[in-house]
Write an enzyme that holds these catalytic residues in place. Structure first.
Site, PDB file in Angstrom:
ATOM      1  N   ASP A  97      -6.934   6.590 -15.292  1.00  0.00           N
ATOM      2  CA  ASP A  97      -6.958   7.476 -14.126  1.00  0.00           C
ATOM      3  C   ASP A  97      -5.596   8.130 -13.907  1.00  0.00           C
ATOM      4  O   ASP A  97      -4.643   7.490 -13.464  1.00  0.00           O
ATOM      5  CB  ASP A  97      -7.367   6.695 -12.884  1.00  0.00           C
ATOM      6  CG  ASP A  97      -7.810   7.604 -11.747  1.00  0.00           C
ATOM      7  OD1 ASP A  97      -7.488   8.813 -11.790  1.00  0.00           O
ATOM      8  OD2 ASP A  97      -8.481   7.133 -10.813  1.00  0.00           O
ATOM      9  N   ASP A 313      -7.121  16.465 -14.416  1.00  0.00           N
ATOM     10  CA  ASP A 313      -7.552  15.130 -14.002  1.00  0.00           C
ATOM     11  C   ASP A 313      -8.413  14.479 -15.079  1.00  0.00           C
ATOM     12  O   ASP A 313      -9.299  15.118 -15.644  1.00  0.00           O
ATOM     13  CB  ASP A 313      -8.333  15.228 -12.687  1.00  0.00           C
ATOM     14  CG  ASP A 313      -8.823  13.882 -12.202  1.00  0.00           C
ATOM     15  OD1 ASP A 313      -8.022  12.933 -12.170  1.00  0.00           O
ATOM     16  OD2 ASP A 313     -10.016  13.767 -11.850  1.00  0.00           O
TER      17      ASP A 313
END
Length: 438
Positions: A97, A313
């Protein structure tokens, strides 16, 4: 004499080469081989994108101290890496992440965690729980520590303070965790005293939670690059495998050494003080085929006050553009495809068409243009997703969810697959290079 001086020189060069080599870990995705098709799998994964997008686009609620939430209202990232935690090392699959700082793991005993394969602190000689007096504790949002006594000027003695504990939401659930430190092992590298959240219980459904934990690769003080210090020189990169390649892995490279590609094109990395974990870049435009997409002026502008701009992302599945940008992109894409039977919607996708009705080469590629002369030409696999059962294909992008905070564009992992993405925090830049990741 020349030979005697050459050999030590060669040894020094060899040592420098070895020291510069980047550590490398395999990256796996969570799409199961039994899934009906990549299209159906992506539709299912994308259902959780909205919650993550709202998290990415919202500003920090409070000013002042820079904090790093143990978790958020986001969906679980789609890719995992194998890491070791503890002494001796216990192997865990941690979700990758880039928009989270804190690393956390499900710890035993935990009867409500989503997996029976938990990190066992009792079996690690290097594990330590951290008290409320730890300098790390204020960096975590949601800690449950006693307030200073004596009118706010004096704190309780460290020996009397409890462990720095947390209760945080994640997806449809919440979990309780304690701040701890232990040795984190990534490939052959060992990072001692790595601070992380040790989850002891989960409340609510665990379907959307990472099974064993999460590796925070953001830009804050709790993130991997910050805690690793000079080990990785502020650089990491990944190459994400295709959703079609069930049995193949990509790679996560840590460090600025020889493992990073040479043919990288870099764009400046921007910083939003309200969301300091996120990797912002400045998009200057989009093109479909050879035609530039006509978007309203200022549609891509970076604004730290509102969070507007574009984020790269790893956890969002499909790229989302704000309403005016996506409307213009969709219009140009449909104009060029010119599907005779029109377009249908499927899940998050509103531009699906019958490929049998479109001439070969009729689906144009999308290119994302950025500062620094970076032209990220998306391969067709990253532009369209196809059904394996029918002649149906969909534009693999969508509009950002409608919300007052939804002002951010997100370049998501589906559009990053089979591309080496380099996050060079030390030099404030993000790089892209074509690569076969599978």
């Amino acid at each position: 004499m020349a030979a005697t001086t050459t050999i030590p020189l060669l040894l020094l060069l060899l040592a420098a080469t070895v020291a510069a080599a980047a550590a490398e870990l395999s990256v796996y995705h969570n799409v199961h081989p039994s899934s009906p098709s990549p299209l159906e799998s992506i539709i299912a994964l994308a259902r959780d994108d909205d919650a993550r997008l709202l998290f990415l686009s919202s500003k920090a609620a409070t000013a002042g101290v820079s904090s790093a939430p143990v978790a958020s209202g986001q969906a679980p990232p789609s890719y995992v890496v194998r890491a070791g935690l503890g002494s001796p090392s216990q192997q865990l699959l941690l979700a990758l992440d880039t928009s989270a700082d804190a690393t956390w793991a499900h710890c035993s005993p935990c009867g409500t965690c989503p997996s029976s394969s938990l990190f066992a602190p009792a079996n690690s000689s290097s594990y330590a729980s951290l008290p409320c007096s730890s300098s790390w504790c204020p960096l975590f949002q949601g800690q449950a520590c006693p307030a200073p006594q004596g009118g706010g000027d004096a704190a309780p003695p460290p020996a009397t303070l409890p462990t720095c504990a947390f209760s945080k939401p994640f997806a449809d659930a919440s979990f309780q965790a304690a701040l701890a430190s232990d040795t984190l092992r990534l490939g052959k590298d060992a990072i001692p005293n790595y601070t992380f959240g040790c989850v002891s219980s989960v409340t609510g459904p665990t379907t959307n939670m990472p099974r064993q934990g999460l590796l925070g690769l953001g830009r804050g003080p709790m993130a991997l690059l910050s805690q690793a210090g000079s080990l990785y020189n502020g650089v990491f990169s990944y190459c994400l495998p295709s959703y079609r390649s069930y049995y193949f892995s990509g790679s996560l490279r840590l460090g600025a050494g020889g493992g990073q590609p040479r043919s990288v094109r870099y764009t400046p990395m921007l910083r939003n003080p309200h969301r300091s974990s996120l990797y912002y870049v400045n998009v200057t435009g989009l093109s479909v085929g050879h035609a530039w997409v006509k978007v309203p002026a200022g549609s891509f502008a970076f604004d730290a006050a509102t969070g507007a701009g574009t984020v790269v992302d790893s956890g969002t599945v499909i790229t989302r553009w704000t309403a005016p940008v996506y409307a213009a992109l969709r219009e140009e894409f449909r104009r060029q495809v010119a599907a005779p039977s029109g377009y249908t919607s499927l899940g998050a996708f509103d531009t699906c068409f019958n490929t049998d009705e479109v001439a070969a080469g009729g689906a144009p590629a999308v290119t994302v243009h950025m500062d620094g002369g970076v032209d990220l030409a998306l391969p067709m696999e990253n532009t369209l997703i196809h059904s394996s059962a029918t002649p149906l294909a969909c534009l693999a992008m969508a509009e950002a969810p409608q919300n007052v905070n939804s002002v951010v564009n997100v370049i998501a992992n589906l559009q990053q697959q089979n591309i080496r993405v380099v996050f060079d925090v030390a030099n404030s830049r993000v790089g892209f290079a074509k690569e076969s990741c599978n």
